[in-house]
Design a protein around this motif. Structure first.
Motif, PDB file in Angstrom:
ATOM      1  N   SER A 124      -0.450  -4.749  -4.971  1.00 18.96           N
ATOM      2  CA  SER A 124      -0.712  -5.873  -4.057  1.00 18.96           C
ATOM      3  C   SER A 124      -1.008  -5.364  -2.651  1.00 18.96           C
ATOM      4  O   SER A 124      -1.905  -5.880  -1.970  1.00 18.96           O
ATOM      5  N   VAL A 125      -0.285  -4.331  -2.212  1.00 14.40           N
ATOM      6  CA  VAL A 125      -0.511  -3.781  -0.865  1.00 14.40           C
ATOM      7  C   VAL A 125      -1.888  -3.120  -0.786  1.00 14.40           C
ATOM      8  O   VAL A 125      -2.644  -3.341   0.171  1.00 14.40           O
ATOM      9  N   VAL A 126      -2.224  -2.318  -1.796  1.00 18.87           N
ATOM     10  CA  VAL A 126      -3.522  -1.640  -1.798  1.00 18.87           C
ATOM     11  C   VAL A 126      -4.657  -2.657  -1.839  1.00 18.87           C
ATOM     12  O   VAL A 126      -5.648  -2.547  -1.106  1.00 18.87           O
ATOM     13  N   SER A 127      -4.516  -3.669  -2.684  1.00 16.94           N
ATOM     14  CA  SER A 127      -5.567  -4.686  -2.808  1.00 16.94           C
ATOM     15  C   SER A 127      -5.680  -5.528  -1.539  1.00 16.94           C
ATOM     16  O   SER A 127      -6.774  -5.904  -1.124  1.00 16.94           O
ATOM     17  N   LEU A 128      -4.544  -5.818  -0.921  1.00 15.09           N
ATOM     18  CA  LEU A 128      -4.552  -6.580   0.330  1.00 15.09           C
ATOM     19  C   LEU A 128      -5.268  -5.798   1.431  1.00 15.09           C
ATOM     20  O   LEU A 128      -6.008  -6.368   2.238  1.00 15.09           O
ATOM     21  N   CYS A 129      -5.076  -4.478   1.435  1.00 15.96           N
ATOM     22  CA  CYS A 129      -5.695  -3.638   2.462  1.00 15.96           C
ATOM     23  C   CYS A 129      -7.178  -3.408   2.212  1.00 15.96           C
ATOM     24  O   CYS A 129      -7.954  -3.251   3.165  1.00 15.96           O
ATOM     25  N   THR A 130      -7.572  -3.357   0.949  1.00 11.39           N
ATOM     26  CA  THR A 130      -8.969  -3.031   0.631  1.00 11.39           C
ATOM     27  C   THR A 130      -9.800  -4.257   0.284  1.00 11.39           C
ATOM     28  O   THR A 130     -11.033  -4.212   0.365  1.00 11.39           O
ATOM     29  N   GLY A 131      -9.148  -5.349  -0.150  1.00 13.28           N
ATOM     30  CA  GLY A 131      -9.879  -6.564  -0.501  1.00 13.28           C
ATOM     31  C   GLY A 131     -10.551  -6.515  -1.856  1.00 13.28           C
ATOM     32  O   GLY A 131     -11.386  -7.370  -2.157  1.00 13.28           O
ATOM     33  N   THR A 132     -10.209  -5.550  -2.700  1.00 12.89           N
ATOM     34  CA  THR A 132     -10.851  -5.457  -4.008  1.00 12.89           C
ATOM     35  C   THR A 132      -9.832  -5.247  -5.120  1.00 12.89           C
ATOM     36  O   THR A 132      -9.134  -4.219  -5.155  1.00 12.89           O
ATOM     37  N   SER A 133      -9.728  -6.209  -6.003  1.00 11.01           N
ATOM     38  CA  SER A 133      -8.841  -6.090  -7.164  1.00 11.01           C
ATOM     39  C   SER A 133      -9.392  -5.074  -8.153  1.00 11.01           C
ATOM     40  O   SER A 133      -8.634  -4.337  -8.798  1.00 11.01           O
TER      41      SER A 133
END
Length: 499
Positions: A124-133
């Motif tokens: 969730s943190v990585v996706s929140l930072c990058t915007g890509t699931s």
């Protein structure tokens, strides 16, 4: 047969609108459940043909229906390009040792008891930072699959936790394309949209984390197969030169995303950096890097757990997913062009005679479009355009609608086997959609919470005077009863009635 001009086309009857969708769904179900074949490409392609035949006998020329297909496919080209680049990233990051290092380090610090909750939070943190699931699933998610296998956690549970975290972050990230797309469709701003998603997304994530922690108790008391884990660790040490410097490609991608650089060049830079790292630290040649970008990395260590995890990636590996996306988009495009979806949505709208019915109808419609077409952009755009005037007419803030569209589009994407999101997840993580679906808790819990708030009326903000002024400025459509008026006409009626 006489071909009508565009201005003479009428909406089909409800039966004629629903029939091609039902026939296509039957074909997809036969393929998936009777033949046990997870490739719905041909049923969807035949569905596009069936819909085109129906359209032809209603007077549409083939060129008009082809135009409808191509227009919808065109809107998804950036996502298709990103999908191909992610395939290259997966290959080069494995060849560089970036993913192996994540697995190696994760096996040292994570324990089975809290692994599922930690995997969800990390993604969730990585996706929140990058915007890509998709990017999160293909990199961090892939590494977590290897860690979970080493810790003895079932693959379908790990995949579910990865999906929950990755798609949660995608939904809430201001860098995500869908998070920007949904409010734009209904006519609200990005941060109002994100704020109004909090009452749904936060409880859903808490429910998921509690469930993952509870399930983790079962693994905490069990014994890790230390011998198998040691085999994985030793194999990774032997095959790769490991070190923290291998995280440079991942850090670079996150930096570019946080700097609000465009997604496609930022991700491609990650793939190139991965290739450079493979040459500098693992001794690959330039030709090896080119081959990895095209065909993916092929592991031949003799250790099945390592080889199945690392033999992935490459541009060509995404063709299965891309062809399915194109088939689904073609089907959705011809449904839209021949006005089938418009008829269905307008029929549903007639029953939305209360706030609760309106909220539930828009959620059901978006899910229905997503299930019928497998395309989350259509699931957001078509119901969004159709229902926004009704939300305004009932005095509801349109961010209620954008929240519903986001949940039915972004969060349901990994749950529908033929949706592009589910196709990518299943192909990348090696776990069938229906296997990880029960454990993608944050995704389906959000949909259930949407229903609860619709029924209770909680967390359903009303439109303010500023919102009504904005509708007047935009000349947005407002549906009051059966009367469609402009935003300025609606504001004048309110002002007149209040005098």
């Amino acid at each position: 047969m006489h071909q009508q001009s565009k201005t003479e086309f009428h909406k089909p009857s409800l039966l004629m609108a629903v029939l091609p969708i039902l026939l296509t769904i039957v074909l997809v179900m036969i393929q998936l459940f009777v033949y046990q074949d997870g490739s719905p490409h041909i049923p969807l392609a035949i569905g596009a043909l069936i819909t085109s035949v129906f359209g032809y006998f209603r007077g549409y020329a083939w060129k008009d229906m082809q135009e409808g297909m191509l227009n919808v496919i065109h809107t998804a080209l950036p996502a298709i390009f990103i999908l191909y680049v992610i395939g290259m990233i997966i290959g080069t990051w494995i060849a560089a040792g970036t993913v192996p290092y994540m697995v190696y380090y994760g096996l040292q610090v994570l324990s089975p008891g809290y692994f599922l909750a930690a995997a969800c939070i990390i993604c969730s943190v990585v996706s929140l930072c990058t915007g890509t699931s998709w990017g999160t699933t293909g990199t961090m998610g892939l590494a977590l699959m290897g860690i979970g296998e080493g810790l003895g956690v079932p693959a379908h549970m790990t995949a579910g936790a990865v999906v929950s975290g990755a798609f949660f972050g995608d939904k809430m990230s201001p860098l995500s394309d869908t998070t920007n797309f949904a409010p734009a469709v209904v006519g609200t701003d990005l941060y109002t949209h994100i704020k109004n998603m909090m009452p749904v997304t936060v409880p859903a994530m808490l429910i998921a984390l509690v469930a993952y922690t509870y399930v983790g108790f079962d693994f905490a008391g069990g014994e890790i197969n230390q011998e198998a884990l040691n085999v994985i660790v030793v194999t990774l040490q032997q095959e790769f030169s490991l070190g923290v410097w291998l995280l440079i490609p991942a850090v670079a991608v996150m930096y570019l995303a946080l700097s609000k650089k465009p997604a496609l060049p930022g991700l491609f830079a990650g793939a190139v950096l991965g290739g450079i790292a493979a040459m500098l630290f693992q001794g690959d040649s330039l030709h090896d890097v080119f081959n990895t970008m095209l065909n993916g990395y092929r592991s031949d260590t003799g250790v099945a757990a390592v080889d199945s995890l690392l033999s992935k990636g490459g541009l060509m590996s995404m063709n299965w997913s891309v062809t399915l996306i194109i088939a689904a988009l073609a089907f959705g495009g011809v449904l839209e062009k021949t006005r089938c979806l418009e008829t269905i949505l307008e029929t549903i709208l007639k029953f939305a005679t209360s706030n609760t019915r309106l909220l539930l109808s828009s959620l059901a419609s978006a899910l229905g479009v997503h299930i019928a077409t497998g395309e989350n952009y259509l699931a957001q755009s078509l119901p969004g355009r159709m229902f926004a005037p009704a939300y305004r007419g009932r005095g509801l803030h349109v961010s209620n609608l954008s929240r519903t569209m986001e949940d039915a589009g972004t969060l349901s994407a990994p749950l529908i086997p033929w949706s592009s999101g589910a196709v990518f997840v299943a192909a990348t993580l090696g776990v069938a959609t229906l296997s990880y679906l029960p454990w993608a808790i944050a995704c389906w819990a959000s949909l259930l919470i949407d229903v609860v708030w619709a029924v209770t009326g909680w967390f359903v903000p009303k439109a303010t005077e500023d919102d009504i002024d904005l509708w007047a400025e935009q000349e947005a459509d407002v549906l009051v009863g059966d009367e469609l008026m402009t935003g300025s006409e609606y504001r004048n009626d309110i002002q007149t009635s209040s005098v």
